[in-house]
Structure formats: C-alpha cells, structure tokens
Write a protein that holds these residues in place. Structure first.
Motif, PDB file in Angstrom:
ATOM      1  N   LYS A 162       0.855  -1.189   0.000  1.00 44.01           N
ATOM      2  CA  LYS A 162       0.000   0.000   0.000  1.00 44.01           C
ATOM      3  C   LYS A 162       0.886   1.232   0.000  1.00 44.01           C
ATOM      4  N   ASN A 163       0.237   2.392  -0.126  1.00 40.25           N
ATOM      5  CA  ASN A 163       0.921   3.682  -0.009  1.00 40.25           C
ATOM      6  C   ASN A 163       1.994   3.886  -1.077  1.00 40.25           C
ATOM      7  N   SER A 164       1.626   3.554  -2.326  1.00 39.93           N
ATOM      8  CA  SER A 164       2.500   3.851  -3.467  1.00 39.93           C
ATOM      9  C   SER A 164       3.881   3.236  -3.315  1.00 39.93           C
ATOM     10  N   ASN A 165       3.916   1.916  -3.153  1.00 36.11           N
ATOM     11  CA  ASN A 165       5.196   1.213  -3.096  1.00 36.11           C
ATOM     12  C   ASN A 165       5.909   1.296  -4.442  1.00 36.11           C
ATOM     13  N   THR A 166       7.198   1.019  -4.432  1.00 32.02           N
ATOM     14  CA  THR A 166       7.978   1.054  -5.667  1.00 32.02           C
ATOM     15  C   THR A 166       8.713  -0.260  -5.847  1.00 32.02           C
ATOM     16  N   ILE A 167       9.062  -0.537  -7.098  1.00 31.50           N
ATOM     17  CA  ILE A 167       9.886  -1.689  -7.437  1.00 31.50           C
ATOM     18  C   ILE A 167      10.923  -1.229  -8.441  1.00 31.50           C
ATOM     19  N   THR A 168      12.149  -1.704  -8.309  1.00 30.98           N
ATOM     20  CA  THR A 168      13.222  -1.313  -9.207  1.00 30.98           C
ATOM     21  C   THR A 168      14.054  -2.531  -9.551  1.00 30.98           C
ATOM     22  N   GLY A 169      14.822  -2.424 -10.633  1.00 32.16           N
ATOM     23  CA  GLY A 169      15.685  -3.517 -11.034  1.00 32.16           C
ATOM     24  C   GLY A 169      15.398  -3.988 -12.441  1.00 32.16           C
ATOM     25  N   THR A 170      15.939  -3.269 -13.455  1.00 35.36           N
ATOM     26  CA  THR A 170      15.630  -3.600 -14.845  1.00 35.36           C
ATOM     27  C   THR A 170      16.179  -4.961 -15.253  1.00 35.36           C
ATOM     28  N   GLY A 171      17.114  -5.508 -14.496  1.00 34.38           N
ATOM     29  CA  GLY A 171      17.675  -6.814 -14.854  1.00 34.38           C
ATOM     30  C   GLY A 171      17.014  -7.971 -14.154  1.00 34.38           C
ATOM     31  N   GLY A 172      15.966  -7.701 -13.349  1.00 35.05           N
ATOM     32  CA  GLY A 172      15.302  -8.755 -12.606  1.00 35.05           C
ATOM     33  C   GLY A 172      13.957  -9.116 -13.195  1.00 35.05           C
ATOM     34  N   THR A 173      13.292 -10.097 -12.570  1.00 34.62           N
ATOM     35  CA  THR A 173      11.984 -10.566 -13.027  1.00 34.62           C
ATOM     36  C   THR A 173      11.086 -10.784 -11.815  1.00 34.62           C
ATOM     37  N   ILE A 174       9.823 -10.334 -11.916  1.00 34.50           N
ATOM     38  CA  ILE A 174       8.823 -10.630 -10.891  1.00 34.50           C
ATOM     39  C   ILE A 174       7.647 -11.325 -11.549  1.00 34.50           C
ATOM     40  N   SER A 175       7.231 -12.448 -10.951  1.00 36.54           N
ATOM     41  CA  SER A 175       6.056 -13.198 -11.396  1.00 36.54           C
ATOM     42  C   SER A 175       5.102 -13.302 -10.226  1.00 36.54           C
ATOM     43  N   SER A 190      13.377   4.050 -12.041  1.00 37.85           N
ATOM     44  CA  SER A 190      14.571   3.802 -12.867  1.00 37.85           C
ATOM     45  C   SER A 190      14.375   2.580 -13.762  1.00 37.85           C
ATOM     46  N   GLY A 191      13.180   2.468 -14.331  1.00 35.60           N
ATOM     47  CA  GLY A 191      12.892   1.364 -15.237  1.00 35.60           C
ATOM     48  C   GLY A 191      12.273   0.187 -14.523  1.00 35.60           C
ATOM     49  N   CYS A 192      11.458  -0.566 -15.251  1.00 36.53           N
ATOM     50  CA  CYS A 192      10.756  -1.712 -14.679  1.00 36.53           C
ATOM     51  C   CYS A 192      11.548  -2.996 -14.918  1.00 36.53           C
ATOM     52  N   PRO A 193      11.452  -3.958 -13.974  1.00 35.09           N
ATOM     53  CA  PRO A 193      11.943  -5.295 -14.282  1.00 35.09           C
ATOM     54  C   PRO A 193      10.981  -5.975 -15.251  1.00 35.09           C
ATOM     55  N   ALA A 206       4.048  -0.531 -12.840  1.00 38.12           N
ATOM     56  CA  ALA A 206       4.425  -1.943 -12.879  1.00 38.12           C
ATOM     57  C   ALA A 206       3.410  -2.735 -13.692  1.00 38.12           C
ATOM     58  N   CYS A 207       2.114  -2.492 -13.440  1.00 32.77           N
ATOM     59  CA  CYS A 207       1.090  -3.197 -14.218  1.00 32.77           C
ATOM     60  C   CYS A 207       1.069  -2.717 -15.664  1.00 32.77           C
ATOM     61  N   GLN A 208       1.428  -1.473 -15.898  1.00 28.13           N
ATOM     62  CA  GLN A 208       1.498  -0.992 -17.278  1.00 28.13           C
ATOM     63  C   GLN A 208       2.580  -1.731 -18.058  1.00 28.13           C
ATOM     64  N   ALA A 209       3.606  -2.183 -17.360  1.00 28.10           N
ATOM     65  CA  ALA A 209       4.695  -2.926 -18.008  1.00 28.10           C
ATOM     66  C   ALA A 209       4.420  -4.425 -18.045  1.00 28.10           C
ATOM     67  N   ASN A 210       3.282  -4.859 -17.485  1.00 26.70           N
ATOM     68  CA  ASN A 210       2.996  -6.294 -17.394  1.00 26.70           C
ATOM     69  C   ASN A 210       2.914  -6.938 -18.777  1.00 26.70           C
TER      70      ASN A 210
END
Length: 666
Positions: A162-175, A190-193, A206-210
C-alpha cells in the motif's frame, strides 16, 4: 491449531510422546510415538517463527536474520524447500533485507510487515525466491522492492502492499498471481523489471509494463500441456488426471487457469512440471508461464499452448464488439466476442441480407454487398455436448453514403519567417467527416502529416527557408467520409528566402566574331522572389529588346559595341528591390567596312544667327546611327537626328559630330 514438529537427533533412534488435542471430540488422546530419526540438514516447521515474527531493526542479509536458521536450516540453505509460513516485521524505517541465497522455495506465505517508510525487500544478483503463497501484508506493508540483475521473484498468490510502493531492477523478473496495493499503486523507479502477473489490475507503472516490451519472448519457449485422462465430458464434472507441461525451455514460474475461455487468468499455487487439478465442474483452460533466461541480465516470459478441460455444453456468449454502422460494399469488417468457456466452435448469424460471414472462431469478418440491409448479429458457442446460450443481438446499420470529392486547392507562397495561414478544405460532393494530409518537405515548417475533423484544415505554420533559393513542398489531402475515403487533391507551398536582392548577369555565345556572325546574348536572373521578370537588352545604352525573353540574338554587332541587360521584376516576394542591372560585355568584330561621318554647315555667320549642321554617315551597315553633336568637345545633342541647329555660337567655336551604330551589318 495443530503444530507438528520434527526433531533432529544424533542418536540412531529416539522415542517421544506427545498429546494431540482433538477439537471435534473435545478431549486429549495420549499417543505414544516411536520414530527413528536420522541426521538431516532440513527441519520443517508449520510456521517460522511458531508465534510472532522475526524483527528487522537494521539492514541485513536474509541468512543473517537472527533465529531464521534455528527455526529451519532449509530457510538459509540454497536449493531448499521450506513447507510453511515465514513472518518478518520491520522495526522502524530505512532498513533493507537482502535475500542472498541462490535459490529458495517457501511452500507457504512470506508475511512482511512494514509500518514505516524507507524499508526495502531486495533480491541480490542472480538469486531466485519462490513463494508458493502470498507475499507482504495486506494491512501493514509500506514496503519497496528491489530486484538485482538476474534475480527472479516468484509469488504464486498475491503480492500485497500500500501507499504507493515502488519496485526497481531492470535486470530482474517478478512473477505473481496478482498485485494488491490498495490504497496506492506499485510503480517502477529507474525502469521496470520484467513483470509477469496473471491478474494485474493495479494502475501503477508496474502493471502498465505487465507482459509487454522486451519482457515477452520473441520466440515461443512455453511448450505445451497434456493430460493423463480425458479432457471433455457431457457430464457435470470430470477429473482429467495429471496435467504435464513439456517442450518448454526455461523455468516454470506458475500455472494458470481460466474459466472464461482465456479472457482472464488466475494463478495456481504450483511451479512444478505436473499438476493435478482433481475433479472439475466448470470448463477450465490451463497453461504454464515459463521464464526463459538467455543471459544474466535478459529474461523473457513465454506462455505454453493451452489445454481446455470441457465440462458439458459451452457457456453463455458475452457482448459482441465491432462496428455498429457499416457502409455498403464494405469488406473484411471485424466482429468478436470474448472466448466462450467450453466452446470448440462458434455459430454466427445475421438477420439482414447481403452479408457473408467468414470464420467459426470467436473473431470473424463480414463482407457486406452493395445491396446489404441492416440487421442483428448474434453468436453462440458449440461443442460435442450441444450449443450454449446465444449472445444478445448486436445491431448493425447499413450506411449508403458516397465518398467525398474535394474542390481544388490553390497553391500558397510566402516569405521565410512569416506566418502561413491555415488552408481550409471543402468538398463539392459527399460529406466530409475528416481529412488526412501528408507533406513532402517538412523543412518548410509544416509537419510531415496530420488529420483534421470539424475545421477540415491544414494548419497554419511559421515558414522556414534558410537557403538562398525558393523551396517547395507538395501537400496531398485525402478526404474521409462516413463511407470511405475519396481521391486526394494536391497543392504546393513555395517558401522564399526573406530580404534577398535580385541580380542579373549576361553572357554572349561569342565576343569575338567576324562581321555578320549571329550572336546570342543570354541573361540569367537570380533571387527574383518568384516574380515575373522583364529583360531589357541595350547596346550602347539604347534598348534593342524589352520583353520576358531572357535571350537576344542579332547579326548586326559592330566592332566595339557594348551591351548590358536591365531587369524589372513584378509580382515578386520577399525582395529588397525589384530592379537590377547586369555586367557589360563588349564585342570585337573584324572583316567589316569602317564607318565615317561628314559634317556640313555655315562656317561664317553673324552673331546670333541660327546655323544648322548636317552629319552624313557612311558605311553604317544598315544599323541605327546615333549622332552626338558637340561644341568645343561638349555634347549638345545625342540622338538619332543627323541635324543640329543653334544660334548661340561664338567666334572661334568648333562644332563636331561623333556617331555610334547599333544593329548594323558589315
């Protein structure tokens, strides 16, 4: 809650006794258990810790969390699987927990509580964490995520925050199965994984990059799925046996299922190559999602082909989408419906006439003839068990409008730096709904293309020409009506350089000739601003041709004749002046006779008496003679007249006459 615990012992055998509380019967059964326990590196608990959570007060690695290895060595051993739930709690803000094992599977939930800002859960480079459950805390998870290069975070359930969390790491993967960051969103910094989520409804980046961009494999590495049992029945339920994924390249990061024919998907708590769904009472489609790693910093996701377990007849058809107003004679008009659960084919029907339907899937095209009539389109699914519920009718109205015909468009010119007004387009037939236009030279300041509706205008612009010569651009305008596009009409823009000075130069086909040779004089005018040029050719200062022709040809040049050309410009643009004079060219003529002049008059007169002098020229070759009468060397009359009369002579004055010949022959 029953808590089952396994112990590690160094002895060859051990025995123990414990009580199990039976909630249904409400009493305690004494149970004596004898077990042989062998040394093992993996101790499995139902919850780590058994109560509460591990408190995180400072930044630290996963393997350094106090008590984590005591709870189970599996949690700090690469390649292990822990069967149970794990709970972490950040105490304050600004701390980072870095997962530093090469791989770990948690067969349960990883609960992370963070009430303060600045806390981060990170995966180190080239690590893999698989959570066969949920990640985070739906009520207290003010947490950001960081994925190192080559790292993979797999969550088969929901990632909470919640509260506008962020995710970073263009070289990683989240499933993940889904994201739930209400209130707030999950946004990339700084770019989406690579993001691959079964049901991604969050509005963050993040969902826009899904499932988009480089995160989707250009090749198909997903393989296929087969079932050990039957995959269709007309009964109310079916157990298809074991589903097996094969032919994939990479790692399965989740199984997915869909009960609406593939329109939406939900994650299954499984990352193995086999899955047993048990008895199914609703038609369900299965697939696996595969992560293909082709370098440490480049991952992509592929889906396997689908396998559908069909229960009974097809489901009900949803709403049809497509064009509700169609022009007669239109072909290839697309219509579709969401995939119907259990349907192996689709039956489309149209109540109007003159329509030919192509296809038997959930997406078809229709060709409408010139005599097609309005009607209603429906669809229903079918399979070996029968047909499903038909869709609601989709009304299609036939439009018989004509294509628009544009009026001609006048050419436009202007100076560099000036504002060129918008050009309004009109139609002589049909009805305009919009126009589209293309420009062959955007260097003039007008865009390369555009569209307009309502005003039907090619827009105004600031003209540009940084050179010395005019530049042109051709604009093609295509009219668009309710029933198609009409023929394009073109016009040109000419943009002139601003504040330029006109110039003219002349040259002769030859400047050294024998008498009677034909010579052509050519004038070249520059910087005329698109105006009309008049060329005034002169020999000895006398005009011999004044017209729009830039050449003058004659055979009557005499030796020493000089010529020039003056230009006058009308209807010009952007000039500092409208006249210019050329250079002078002098002719050398040989082989002709020498002209002469004889002057006669009265040499003795009374003071104040008028005296007339007559000049007689000879050997002038038929040319035009100019007589320049002089008194004491001063010109008194310079014209084509061969006589000069005066009454102002004084005693001793000397009268003479010089001649010049234009256009004469030898």
């Amino acid at each position: 809650m029953a808590l089952t615990m396994l112990w590690k012992s160094n002895s060859a055998a051990a025995c123990c006794a414990f009580f199990v509380f039976n909630r249904l019967r409400g009493f305690i059964l004494p149970l004596l258990l004898f077990a042989t326990l062998y040394p093992t590196s993996t101790i499995v608990y139902g919850q780590c810790p058994a109560t509460g959570s591990y408190n995180i007060a400072t930044s630290q690695n996963w393997t350094a969390i106090s008590g984590l290895g005591t709870c189970s060595s599996a949690l700090v051993t690469s390649g292990s699987t822990f069967n149970g739930n794990v709970s972490l709690s950040y105490q304050g803000g600004g701390s980072t927990v870095t997962f530093d094992l090469s791989s770990l599977t948690i067969n349960g939930n990883l609960s992370i509580t963070s009430t303060a800002s600045g806390n981060v859960f990170a995966l180190a480079d080239n690590t893999t964490l698989i959570v066969l459950g949920d990640l985070g805390d739906p009520t207290n998870n003010n947490l950001s995520y960081s994925l190192g290069t080559g790292s993979v975070l797999v969550v088969t359930g929901t990632v909470y925050g919640k509260n506008s969390n962020t995710i970073t790491g263009t070289g990683g993967t989240i499933s993940a199965g889904s994201l739930n960051f209400t209130p707030g969103d999950l946004n990339c910094t700084s770019g989406c994984p690579v993001v691959s989520v079964s049901n991604c409804t969050d509005t963050g980046t993040a969902c826009q990059a899904n499932n988009s961009g480089s995160g989707v494999c250009t090749g198909n590495y997903g393989g296929s799925i087969s079932a050990s049992g039957s995959t269709s029945t007309c009964s109310s339920s079916l157990n298809p046996g074991t589903l097996t994924a094969s032919g994939y390249s990479g790692t399965i990061i989740r199984w997915e299922k869909s009960t609406d024919g593939g329109s939406t998907w939900s994650s299954i708590n499984n990352v193995n190559s086999t899955y047993s769904p048990g008895s199914i009472s609703t038609s369900t489609t299965f697939r696996v999602v595969v992560l293909n790693t082709y370098s440490n910093s480049n991952n992509c996701v592929s889906n396997s082909s689908t396998l559908t377990v069909t229960i009974g007849g097809p489901g009900a058809a949803s709403t049809i989408t497509g064009s509700s107003t169609v022009c007669k004679s239109s072909t290839g008009v697309s219509y579709s419906v969401s995939p119907i659960s259990g349907a192996t084919s689709y039956i489309w029907a149209y109540t109007g006439s003159g329509a030919t339907i192509h296809g038997t899937s959930n997406a078809v095209t229709i060709d409408f003839s010139s005599s097609a009539t309005s009607g209603t389109l429906t669809v229903k699914g079918t399979n070996s068990c029968g047909t499903g519920t038909v869709s609601s009718g989709f009304s299609i109205t036939m439009n018989s409008g004509t294509e628009p015909v544009l009026n001609s468009i006048s050419n436009v010119s202007g100076c560099s730096g000036s504002t060129i007004s918008a050009v309004t387009v009109t139609a002589s037939a049909g009805t305009l709904s919009s126009i589209s236009w293309s420009n062959s030279n955007s260097n003039i300041g007008l865009a390369a293309s555009g569209t307009s509706s309502g005003t039907f205008q090619v827009p105004s612009f600031t003209a540009s020409n940084l050179g010395l010569n005019p530049v042109t651009a051709t604009v093609s305008v295509t009219p668009v009506g309710t029933c198609g596009s009409g023929a394009p009409v073109s016009y040109t823009y000419t943009i002139y350089p601003n504040n330029v000075t006109p110039a003219v130069s002349i040259s002769a086909s030859s400047t050294s000739i024998t008498c009677g040779t034909s010579v052509t004089i050519t004038a070249k005018a520059t910087n005329v601003g698109g105006g009309t040029v008049n060329y005034n050719f002169k020999i000895g200062g006398v005009s011999v041709q004044s017209s729009s022709s830039s050449t003058y040809t004659t055979t009557t040049f005499g030796n020493g004749n000089s010529f020039i050309c003056d230009i006058t410009i009308t209807s010009s643009n952007c000039l500092t002046k409208t006249t210019a004079s050329s250079n002078t060219v002098t002719m050398t003529v040989t082989g002709g006779s020498t002209p002469s002049v004889n002057l006669s008059g009265t040499s003795t007169i009374c003071s104040g008496t008028s005296d007339t002098f007559t000049a007689t020229a000879s050997n002038v070759g038929g040319g035009t003679v100019t007589y320049n009468f002089k008194v004491n060397g001063t010109s008194k009359q310079n014209s084509t007249s061969n006589t000069y009369a005066t009454s102002t002579l004084a005693n001793g004055d000397v009268v003479s006459c010089d001649i010049s010949i234009a256009g004469g022959t030898c």
